[in-house]
Design a protein around this motif. Structure first.
Motif, PDB file in Angstrom:
ATOM      1  N   THR A   1     -10.702  -6.552  -2.941  1.00  0.00           N
ATOM      2  CA  THR A   1     -11.441  -5.446  -2.151  1.00  0.00           C
ATOM      3  C   THR A   1     -11.059  -4.160  -1.781  1.00  0.00           C
ATOM      4  O   THR A   1     -11.735  -3.327  -1.218  1.00  0.00           O
ATOM      5  N   GLU A   2      -9.399  -4.097  -1.813  1.00  0.00           N
ATOM      6  CA  GLU A   2      -8.631  -3.047  -1.323  1.00  0.00           C
ATOM      7  C   GLU A   2      -8.733  -2.859   0.104  1.00  0.00           C
ATOM      8  O   GLU A   2      -8.694  -1.755   0.457  1.00  0.00           O
ATOM      9  N   SER A   3      -9.121  -3.850   0.678  1.00  0.00           N
ATOM     10  CA  SER A   3      -8.943  -3.827   2.213  1.00  0.00           C
ATOM     11  C   SER A   3      -7.396  -3.697   2.686  1.00  0.00           C
ATOM     12  O   SER A   3      -6.618  -4.086   1.817  1.00  0.00           O
ATOM     13  N   TRP A   4      -7.178  -3.262   3.961  1.00  0.00           N
ATOM     14  CA  TRP A   4      -5.827  -2.980   4.256  1.00  0.00           C
ATOM     15  C   TRP A   4      -5.556  -4.033   5.363  1.00  0.00           C
ATOM     16  O   TRP A   4      -6.308  -4.532   6.119  1.00  0.00           O
ATOM     17  N   TRP A   5      -4.518  -4.511   5.415  1.00  0.00           N
ATOM     18  CA  TRP A   5      -3.861  -5.597   6.099  1.00  0.00           C
ATOM     19  C   TRP A   5      -2.601  -5.405   6.816  1.00  0.00           C
ATOM     20  O   TRP A   5      -1.836  -4.927   6.201  1.00  0.00           O
ATOM     21  N   GLN A   6      -2.451  -5.695   7.989  1.00  0.00           N
ATOM     22  CA  GLN A   6      -1.313  -5.458   8.790  1.00  0.00           C
ATOM     23  C   GLN A   6      -0.137  -6.627   8.709  1.00  0.00           C
ATOM     24  O   GLN A   6      -0.577  -7.617   9.136  1.00  0.00           O
ATOM     25  N   GLN A   7       0.498  -6.301   8.010  1.00  0.00           N
ATOM     26  CA  GLN A   7       1.825  -7.412   7.801  1.00  0.00           C
ATOM     27  C   GLN A   7       2.330  -8.289   9.008  1.00  0.00           C
ATOM     28  O   GLN A   7       2.227  -9.308   8.925  1.00  0.00           O
ATOM     29  N   ALA A   8       2.448  -7.402  10.084  1.00  0.00           N
ATOM     30  CA  ALA A   8       3.186  -8.187  11.149  1.00  0.00           C
ATOM     31  C   ALA A   8       2.173  -9.090  12.041  1.00  0.00           C
ATOM     32  O   ALA A   8       2.655 -10.214  12.627  1.00  0.00           O
ATOM     33  N   ILE A   9       0.828  -8.811  11.780  1.00  0.00           N
ATOM     34  CA  ILE A   9      -0.088  -9.783  12.846  1.00  0.00           C
ATOM     35  C   ILE A   9      -0.987 -10.374  11.569  1.00  0.00           C
ATOM     36  O   ILE A   9      -1.698 -11.087  11.994  1.00  0.00           O
ATOM     37  N   GLY A  10      -1.042  -9.863  10.216  1.00  0.00           N
ATOM     38  CA  GLY A  10      -1.779 -10.845   9.455  1.00  0.00           C
ATOM     39  C   GLY A  10      -3.275 -10.373   9.421  1.00  0.00           C
ATOM     40  O   GLY A  10      -4.060 -11.258   9.248  1.00  0.00           O
ATOM     41  N   THR A  11      -3.705  -9.162   9.729  1.00  0.00           N
ATOM     42  CA  THR A  11      -5.165  -9.092  10.203  1.00  0.00           C
ATOM     43  C   THR A  11      -5.306  -7.902   9.210  1.00  0.00           C
ATOM     44  O   THR A  11      -4.588  -6.818   9.054  1.00  0.00           O
ATOM     45  N   GLY A  12      -6.909  -7.918   8.996  1.00  0.00           N
ATOM     46  CA  GLY A  12      -7.496  -6.842   8.178  1.00  0.00           C
ATOM     47  C   GLY A  12      -7.572  -5.734   9.198  1.00  0.00           C
ATOM     48  O   GLY A  12      -8.377  -5.996  10.221  1.00  0.00           O
ATOM     49  N   ILE A  13      -7.127  -4.548   8.736  1.00  0.00           N
ATOM     50  CA  ILE A  13      -7.357  -3.327   9.714  1.00  0.00           C
ATOM     51  C   ILE A  13      -8.139  -2.193   8.975  1.00  0.00           C
ATOM     52  O   ILE A  13      -8.984  -1.479   9.915  1.00  0.00           O
ATOM     53  N   VAL A  14      -8.595  -2.195   7.875  1.00  0.00           N
ATOM     54  CA  VAL A  14      -9.247  -1.258   7.091  1.00  0.00           C
ATOM     55  C   VAL A  14      -9.955  -1.940   6.029  1.00  0.00           C
ATOM     56  O   VAL A  14      -9.694  -2.535   5.216  1.00  0.00           O
TER      57      VAL A  14
ATOM     58  N   SER B   1       0.731  -1.270   0.073  1.00  0.00           N
ATOM     59  CA  SER B   1       0.037   0.215  -0.013  1.00  0.00           C
ATOM     60  C   SER B   1       0.848   1.221  -0.256  1.00  0.00           C
ATOM     61  O   SER B   1       0.466   2.435  -0.423  1.00  0.00           O
ATOM     62  N   GLY B   2       2.203   1.116   0.487  1.00  0.00           N
ATOM     63  CA  GLY B   2       2.917   2.472   0.802  1.00  0.00           C
ATOM     64  C   GLY B   2       2.601   3.008   2.200  1.00  0.00           C
ATOM     65  O   GLY B   2       3.323   3.980   2.434  1.00  0.00           O
ATOM     66  N   LYS B   3       1.557   2.465   2.628  1.00  0.00           N
ATOM     67  CA  LYS B   3       1.240   2.913   4.154  1.00  0.00           C
ATOM     68  C   LYS B   3       2.085   1.982   5.358  1.00  0.00           C
ATOM     69  O   LYS B   3       2.534   0.843   4.955  1.00  0.00           O
ATOM     70  N   LEU B   4       2.286   2.717   6.643  1.00  0.00           N
ATOM     71  CA  LEU B   4       3.067   2.205   7.562  1.00  0.00           C
ATOM     72  C   LEU B   4       2.078   2.287   8.872  1.00  0.00           C
ATOM     73  O   LEU B   4       1.412   3.242   8.912  1.00  0.00           O
ATOM     74  N   ARG B   5       2.076   1.383   9.724  1.00  0.00           N
ATOM     75  CA  ARG B   5       1.450   1.674  11.087  1.00  0.00           C
ATOM     76  C   ARG B   5       2.629   1.020  12.035  1.00  0.00           C
ATOM     77  O   ARG B   5       2.902  -0.273  11.833  1.00  0.00           O
ATOM     78  N   ASN B   6       3.065   1.602  12.857  1.00  0.00           N
ATOM     79  CA  ASN B   6       4.105   1.380  13.940  1.00  0.00           C
ATOM     80  C   ASN B   6       5.272   0.796  13.081  1.00  0.00           C
ATOM     81  O   ASN B   6       5.953  -0.259  13.521  1.00  0.00           O
ATOM     82  N   SER B   7       5.656   1.412  11.898  1.00  0.00           N
ATOM     83  CA  SER B   7       6.794   1.353  11.061  1.00  0.00           C
ATOM     84  C   SER B   7       6.519  -0.018  10.385  1.00  0.00           C
ATOM     85  O   SER B   7       7.693  -0.268   9.675  1.00  0.00           O
ATOM     86  N   ASP B   8       5.466  -0.828  10.555  1.00  0.00           N
ATOM     87  CA  ASP B   8       5.138  -1.848   9.711  1.00  0.00           C
ATOM     88  C   ASP B   8       4.440  -1.704   8.589  1.00  0.00           C
ATOM     89  O   ASP B   8       3.415  -1.203   8.425  1.00  0.00           O
ATOM     90  N   MET B   9       4.744  -2.663   7.422  1.00  0.00           N
ATOM     91  CA  MET B   9       4.075  -2.355   6.037  1.00  0.00           C
ATOM     92  C   MET B   9       2.797  -2.810   6.327  1.00  0.00           C
ATOM     93  O   MET B   9       2.337  -3.847   6.845  1.00  0.00           O
ATOM     94  N   ILE B  10       1.953  -1.972   5.514  1.00  0.00           N
ATOM     95  CA  ILE B  10       0.360  -2.309   5.403  1.00  0.00           C
ATOM     96  C   ILE B  10       0.144  -2.588   3.980  1.00  0.00           C
ATOM     97  O   ILE B  10       0.462  -2.173   2.916  1.00  0.00           O
ATOM     98  N   MET B  11      -0.127  -4.020   3.842  1.00  0.00           N
ATOM     99  CA  MET B  11      -0.542  -4.844   2.771  1.00  0.00           C
ATOM    100  C   MET B  11      -1.964  -4.522   2.112  1.00  0.00           C
ATOM    101  O   MET B  11      -2.703  -3.872   2.989  1.00  0.00           O
ATOM    102  N   PHE B  12      -2.438  -4.531   0.979  1.00  0.00           N
ATOM    103  CA  PHE B  12      -3.853  -4.606   0.766  1.00  0.00           C
ATOM    104  C   PHE B  12      -4.049  -5.618  -0.121  1.00  0.00           C
ATOM    105  O   PHE B  12      -3.182  -6.301  -1.032  1.00  0.00           O
ATOM    106  N   ASP B  13      -5.439  -6.152  -0.233  1.00  0.00           N
ATOM    107  CA  ASP B  13      -5.727  -7.238  -1.302  1.00  0.00           C
ATOM    108  C   ASP B  13      -6.415  -6.355  -2.544  1.00  0.00           C
ATOM    109  O   ASP B  13      -7.208  -5.459  -2.443  1.00  0.00           O
ATOM    110  N   ARG B  14      -6.142  -6.861  -3.539  1.00  0.00           N
ATOM    111  CA  ARG B  14      -6.456  -6.403  -4.912  1.00  0.00           C
ATOM    112  C   ARG B  14      -8.091  -6.672  -5.043  1.00  0.00           C
ATOM    113  O   ARG B  14      -8.732  -5.913  -6.095  1.00  0.00           O
TER     114      ARG B  14
END
Length: 336
Positions: free
Chosen positions: A169-182, A154-167
């Motif tokens: 639904t474009e939901s955002w996922w926190q890489q370190a915990i593997g959880t959807g956050i948005v 995504s280009g976004k970070l939270r707590n310095s950790d990469m935020i991934m997104f799925d193509r």
């Protein structure tokens, strides 16, 4: 000169922009995104910002590159171990071994520049991920409620950790915990697949008939480390949260299993620990990916394997202490 002394936060954003350019530091970088989803909607028109578990939008910041500025990979090609000659022996790889399939190695020399690889091993769709700022290398099953997702950066970070997104639904996922956050998949958890980092020498010695991911066709300086000296810094960049307790340096590596963290220094000194139902073993020979300008020349941080009482590999991560404390503030520190 080390990473912390060479870069300010603003310079790091320019530095991150250079990662997507694949060359020298860019002269300018996009300004940090405002902490307001209305600002993001033009770039993320399909993201449902009404659904989130993030306490404050201010927790999410721009790392510099835009969506897909760091290009995730999909359906990579592989070569046999004996055919690979470009990777230095001490370079780290992420190893994935799934029953009935040839073991696969995903070199960090590629993941440093792409951060996510969408692949399929037999019938299992996987996302192999690496966040350099947290030293977090995790493999996930890409299936959620029977649907196969494809992940990007995504280009976004939270707590310095990469935020991934799925193509999808474009939901955002926190890489370190593997959880959807948005978004639509807020609160959903990806299944972590047992995998581990080891040196290329260690992988090929154990798997002479294994497979290794082939070099991508992108114009990148594969094998070089754009984060030189980062893991010797006193403080993490783009992180304003609480530092870890017990006097543990924020960029010290820890072995995370569930909500427990073992300092890597303790594990390496012991060689092997049997605690909390798992056996954690350490072996020398793996270079840090975040030390020297050439990944293969980094200092030896060793390789970790985590197994249960039956000798089966256990899902884990070797991450920086600050990231563990940020995402598991009530986690248990396994000290001496």
């Amino acid at each position: 000169m080390r990473f912390l002394e060479r870069f300010s936060v603003q310079a790091l954003r320019r530095f991150c922009a250079s990662v997507l350019a694949g060359g020298a530091l860019a002269l300018a970088a996009p300004p940090p995104a405002a902490a307001d989803p209305t600002f993001w909607k033009s770039e993320w028109p399909n993201t449902d910002f009404s659904r989130t578990i993030v306490g404050s939008w201010g927790e999410i910041i721009s790392g510099g590159p835009p969506k897909d500025g760091i290009p995730a990979l999909s359906d990579p090609s592989f070569v046999r171990v004996a055919s690979e000659s470009r990777i230095e022996g001490r370079e780290p790889v992420i190893t994935v071994e799934i029953d009935g399939q040839a073991p696969r190695a995903y070199p960090i020399r590629y993941l440093t520049w792409h951060e996510i690889v969408n692949d399929r091993i037999g019938g299992v769709p996987v996302a192999v991920t690496f966040c350099p700022l947290c030293n977090s290398g995790i493999v996930f099953d890409r299936r959620v409620n029977g649907r196969v997702l494809t992940f990007g950066v995504s280009g976004k970070l939270r707590n310095s950790d990469m935020i991934m997104f799925d193509r999808e639904t474009e939901s955002w996922w926190q890489q370190a915990i593997g959880t959807g956050i948005v978004g639509r998949y807020t609160g959903m958890e990806l299944t972590q697949i047992p995998a581990w980092m080891e040196s290329w020498d260690q992988f090929r010695a154990r798997n002479p008939d294994g497979l290794v991911m082939n070099e991508p066709s992108w114009n990148r300086s594969y094998g070089s480390n754009p984060y030189r000296g980062y893991d010797s810094s006193r403080r993490p960049f783009l992180y304003s949260g609480e530092m870890p307790p017990h006097g543990i340096p924020p960029l010290a590596r820890v072995v995370r299993v569930g909500d427990r963290a073992w300092p890597l220094a303790r594990v390496s000194e012991a060689g092997e620990l049997r605690e909390a139902g798992v056996t954690i073993s350490w072996q020398s020979g793996q270079a840090s990916a975040l030390d020297s300008g050439r990944i293969g020349k980094g200092r030896d941080v060793g390789s970790i394997r985590v197994r249960d009482a039956q000798g089966r590999d256990v899902a884990h991560d070797v991450m920086f202490a600050f990231a563990f404390h940020a995402f598991w503030p009530d986690g248990e520190w396994m000290l001496n």
